[in-house]
Enzyme design. Structure first.
Site, mmCIF file in Angstrom:
data_model
loop_
_atom_site.group_PDB
_atom_site.id
_atom_site.type_symbol
_atom_site.label_atom_id
_atom_site.label_comp_id
_atom_site.label_asym_id
_atom_site.label_seq_id
_atom_site.Cartn_x
_atom_site.Cartn_y
_atom_site.Cartn_z
ATOM 1 C CB ILE A 505 -0.954 0.022 1.214
ATOM 2 C CG1 ILE A 505 -0.170 -0.089 2.530
ATOM 3 C CG2 ILE A 505 -2.003 -1.064 1.099
ATOM 4 C CD1 ILE A 505 -1.038 0.042 3.764
ATOM 5 N N GLY A 506 2.160 1.134 0.071
ATOM 6 C CA GLY A 506 2.988 2.332 0.071
ATOM 7 C C GLY A 506 4.463 1.995 0.129
ATOM 8 N N GLY A 508 8.404 3.975 1.197
ATOM 9 C CA GLY A 508 9.053 5.126 1.809
ATOM 10 C C GLY A 508 10.538 4.905 1.932
ATOM 11 N N GLY A 509 11.232 5.846 2.572
ATOM 12 C CA GLY A 509 12.668 5.741 2.725
ATOM 13 C C GLY A 509 13.073 4.534 3.557
ATOM 14 C CG PHE A 510 11.944 1.962 7.635
ATOM 15 C CD1 PHE A 510 13.007 2.062 8.512
ATOM 16 C CD2 PHE A 510 11.141 0.837 7.698
ATOM 17 C CE1 PHE A 510 13.263 1.053 9.434
ATOM 18 C CE2 PHE A 510 11.370 -0.169 8.601
ATOM 19 C CZ PHE A 510 12.446 -0.064 9.481
ATOM 20 N N GLY A 511 11.243 1.605 3.837
ATOM 21 C CA GLY A 511 10.934 0.365 3.133
ATOM 22 C C GLY A 511 9.505 0.355 2.641
ATOM 23 C CB VAL A 513 3.729 0.616 4.013
ATOM 24 C CG1 VAL A 513 2.663 0.493 5.095
ATOM 25 C CG2 VAL A 513 4.824 1.588 4.461
ATOM 26 C CE LYS A 527 7.770 2.791 8.957
ATOM 27 N NZ LYS A 527 7.834 4.260 9.142
ATOM 28 C CG ASP A 623 10.860 13.454 8.164
ATOM 29 O OD1 ASP A 623 10.982 14.444 7.404
ATOM 30 O OD2 ASP A 623 10.854 12.279 7.755
#
Length: 822
Positions: A505-506, A508-511, A513, A527, A623
């Site tokens: 579903i998404g 991001g910089g971390f990984g 989701v 996540k 952030d």
């Protein structure tokens, strides 16, 4: 006798010369170019790719199968498919830097290649992770992944590792040694704060992955190393500032040889088609005072928060003499060096190509911005660039499993036999020990519920103990980690269907989701960092520590975490409507009304106010941005992503720390001084308020220079009295003028350059609630739209604060105010 001696001397001299000329020459070696999944050789772009039956390398054929198609390109008519971990092994007869190209084309087949999900590794490095082999930018084109790596071993294996319930495939492989010193081990690292410094460990301890290779000012071309160079136009930020330089018709002669130590180019650095074309500044008037307005800027898509190798190519083939033109190079608007043609080797009196290399860490924006600005003191104010290359720097990873064992052969049966005996003894010992430990564990878990769970997916090898346990046992202990929040990896695999792509579903910089449903029926957001990446561990720990000790209805709740088998996974409550950013711009979702947007801003401000004042010691988010504000099914907003959070200052007015955050939202005072305060969050939140009002990104490189930065552009428009011109058209007619005035004043206060001039988050919350009251209360005149002009009433602010409750889900942690007319 003298004649014989002369002949011997001449012969010896000829031998020396032949050796010297041989060292200067280079041709792309014939090995290895492989047509995978076929016994037949094919020719593609003038190069012969041999069938696997004639291959001078080995591969684990017992784990593979073939597939064929009828696509036009002969190279992509076959593929080798891997149902389990499999490898190709290549003998290396010469140490050096090697180029590896992997070709993927998921043609239509009974196997459905487009459903593949896999990793690819070489010893110590993940080349690809969670790849599907598809070219997302052009479904009709092959995906070609190109890597540069130093090899100093007798052989190397490229291993394909299918993910759970999936498979891997490859259509073609190239591996060959490159000319000496094409890429130097020593390179400078550039940082926006602190200039350049040598890259620790050198480039040869890393792997480089090609992201972009641009023939600036020219057309698509291919060089002797079979590298493709593409036009740069789509990456230009200000195309009106640049023009294509007239192509050079003469001869460009790079320095001959393989041992150049730079900055002068060799025959192999880039082709003459690259050095013979360029982008340069438009004609600059003699009366132009601000040459910075004539800069040429490229915005290059990259991976966020990752090191990238940047190479810039120059060749001044128009200037009548060297030294007439020099200009400034900037990265992320920070000055790097001044480019001067005098630094090139011009001894041959022909145009001299040269280049500069840097390693740059990308920010959260997903782009690296490179700018060239003419220098007003130059005899000819101009700037130009001939070529640009950017490569991702891949760090080594301990999570890469060791090489797979090879099949038996005549020369290694004895070592294998001895190894089998010893290995058997060790295995028996391990089994006995494991059985003992398992019995102890089962005794402790007698009351645990039995289940038919699947075996745990081991993506990265190693033991099942966690990263946090590792840190605690071997380094300094991590305080206040709530171990009761740990969720077994198998539970999360079942919840997300083994992290299947349909659950994604998404990103991001971390990984990635994923949406998941736990065994108790709770829907969650999972996540997951890139398995084994080793990146983001401090953020992972911080998120757990922060969210395990705070709870508030406008902060996303942490359900649990998992740190088994080199995994870093965070589990949150599921937010049905996604991010605030998803509903503002570049979206197909319905536009949010002004009242809903105001309420979302109020909800977010309540969450941030609680962080600053309600949590023990105070917490600075660091952030704040529209993608870190999530919405539930009723559009109730919650602040998320606390990986960069810091505890607030105790006795000092600020916390001194390295700059982290997202470009476009960063507090300029914090960026310049590295002194973090709660007012840094206030600045970032001010940018979010502008996003909500204008429905555009905080940074948009495609816009004119003065409009790129939303904060600067918004303040400029407000000061000019034209703020209404940049409001989202879909809500213009909904906003009451007085509500808009209060909202815009709040933005202006949040975006003050000096942090001491900004309001607290509590004051921001009050102003936003007042703006909503003006919109919906007795002063509402929504029918008049933004053109309405009502006098703001006098409002008395009554200092009645509600208790800030850390644990209360239902506590808004907001300030209670009374509205009254004097």
């Amino acid at each position: 006798m003298a004649t014989v001696q002369l002949c011997i001397a001449l012969l010896f001299l000829l031998q020396l010369l032949s050796l010297q000329f041989a060292s200067l020459g280079y041709n792309v070696p014939d090995k290895y170019f492989i047509n995978c999944g076929s016994d037949n050789s094919v020719t593609e772009s003038g190069k012969v790719y041999v069938g696997e039956s004639t291959l001078q390398a080995t591969f684990s054929s017992s784990n593979t199968e073939r597939n064929q198609s009828s696509v036009p390109s002969p190279l992509y008519q076959t593929a080798r498919i891997f149902r389990m971990d499999s490898w190709y092994k290549f003998d290396i007869d010469k140490n050096g830097t090697y180029l590896v190209r992997l070709h993927f084309f998921p043609f239509s087949s009974p196997t459905n290649l487009s459903s593949a999900t896999f990793n690819v590794s070489v010893p110590g490095f993940w080349l690809l992770q969670n790849s599907n082999g598809r070219n997302d930018t052009n479904n009709n084109s092959a995906l070609v992944k190109e890597f540069f790596m130093e090899i100093r071993t007798p052989s190397i294996k490229i291993t394909f590792r299918p993910l759970e319930s999936s498979f891997a495939f490859v259509n073609a492989i190239e591996l060959f040694v490159l000319p000496l010193n094409l890429i130097s081990d020593k390179v400078s690292r550039f940082t926006p704060i602190g200039g350049t410094s040598p890259l620790s460990g050198g480039l040869y301890s890393r792997v480089l992955e090609t992201k972009r290779r641009l023939n600036v000012g020219g057309q698509t071309t291919r060089d002797i190393l079979l590298r493709n160079w593409i036009p740069d136009d789509i990456y230009l930020t200000y195309p009106e500032n640049a023009k294509n330089r007239t192509p050079y018709q003469g001869k460009i002669v790079p320095r001959v040889g393989d041992d150049s130590d730079g900055p002068n180019a060799t025959n192999y650095t880039a082709p003459s088609e690259v050095y013979g074309t360029a982008k340069e500044s438009i004609n600059i008037s003699d009366s132009a005072r601000d040459l910075s307005l004539f800069n040429i800027t490229w915005a290059l898509p990259v991976d966020s928060n990752t090191d990238h190798f940047l190479r810039l190519h120059f060749c001044d083939y128009l200037s009548s003499q060297v030294g007439l033109t020099f200009f400034d190079l900037s990265i992320y608007d920070a000055h790097v060096i001044q480019i001067n043609t005098e630094e090139a080797d011009v001894s041959n009196e022909l145009p001299a190509p040269y280049y500069y290399d840097f390693v740059v860490n990308s920010d959260n924006s997903g782009i690296i911005k490179v700018s060239l600005t003419p220098d007003g003191t130059a005899a000819i104010p101009n700037a130009f660039l001939n070529g640009l290359e950017i490569m991702k720097v891949i760090e080594s990873s301990n999570s890469v499993p060791p090489d797979l064992e090879e099949p038996d052969s005549e020369y290694n049966r004895l070592p294998l036999l001895l190894g089998s005996v010893l290995g058997g003894l060790v295995l028996v010992s391990i089994v006995v020990l494991f059985g003992f430990l398992w019995r102890c564990k089962m005794k402790k878990e007698k009351s645990a519920e039995n289940s038919d769970w699947l075996p745990i997916l081991d993506n990265a090898g190693g033991s099942s103990h966690g990263r946090l346990t590792d840190i605690t046992n071997h380094c300094s202990p991590i305080p206040k980690i709530n171990l009761e929040l740990k969720i077994p990896l198998i539970d999360l695999q079942l919840a997300t269907k083994s992290f299947h792509a349909t659950q994604l579903i998404g990103k991001g910089g971390f990984g990635n989701v994923y949406k998941g449903v736990l065994r108790n029926g709770m829907t969650v957001a999972v996540k997951r960092s890139q398995p084994g990446s080793g990146q983001g561990l401090p953020e992972f720990q911080t998120e757990i520590m922060v969210l395990s000790k705070i709870r508030h209805k406008h902060l996303v709740s942490l359900i649990g975490y998992c740190d088994e088998r080199f995994e870093m996974i965070l589990v949150y409550e599921y937010m049905e409507k996604g991010t605030l950013r998803d509903h503002l711009y570049s979206t197909m979702l319905p536009s949010l009304s002004w009242k809903v947007r105001l309420q979302i801003c109020i909800d977010s401000a309540r969450g941030l106010h609680y962080l600053h004042k309600g949590a023990a010691g105070g917490i600075i988010h660091r952030d704040v941005k529209s993608t870190n504000i999530l919405l539930d099914e009723n559009h109730v907003a919650k602040v998320a992503d606390f990986g960069l959070s810091r505890s607030g200052p105790d006795t000092q007015p600020h916390v001194t720390t390295g700059v982290k955050g997202t470009f476009g939202y960063l507090d300029p005072e914090y960026f310049g001084s590295q002194q973090l305060t709660e007012k840094s969050d206030v600045y970032s939140f001010g940018v979010v308020l502008l996003e909500v009002l204008c429905a555009r990104a905080a940074i948009d490189p495609s816009l004119p220079t003065d409009q790129i930065n939303l904060a600067e552009w918004g303040l400029l428009c407000k000061n000019k009295g034209i703020l209404q011109d940049i409001i989202d058209p879909s809500i213009k007619d909904q906003i009451n003028q007085n509500s808009l005035r209060k909202f815009s004043e709040t933005i202006e206060k949040c975006l003050q350059e000096d942090g001491s001039d900004r309001p607290s988050m509590g004051d921001v919350l009050w102003d936003l609630e007042y703006a909503l009251q003006l919109q919906t209360g007795p002063y509402d005149d929504s029918s008049s739209g933004v053109s309405a002009s009502l006098q703001l009433p006098n409002v008395r602010r009554l200092p009645s604060l509600s208790t800030l409750n850390e644990a209360g889900d239902e506590s808004d942690c907001a300030v209670d105010y009374a509205f009254s007319e004097d």
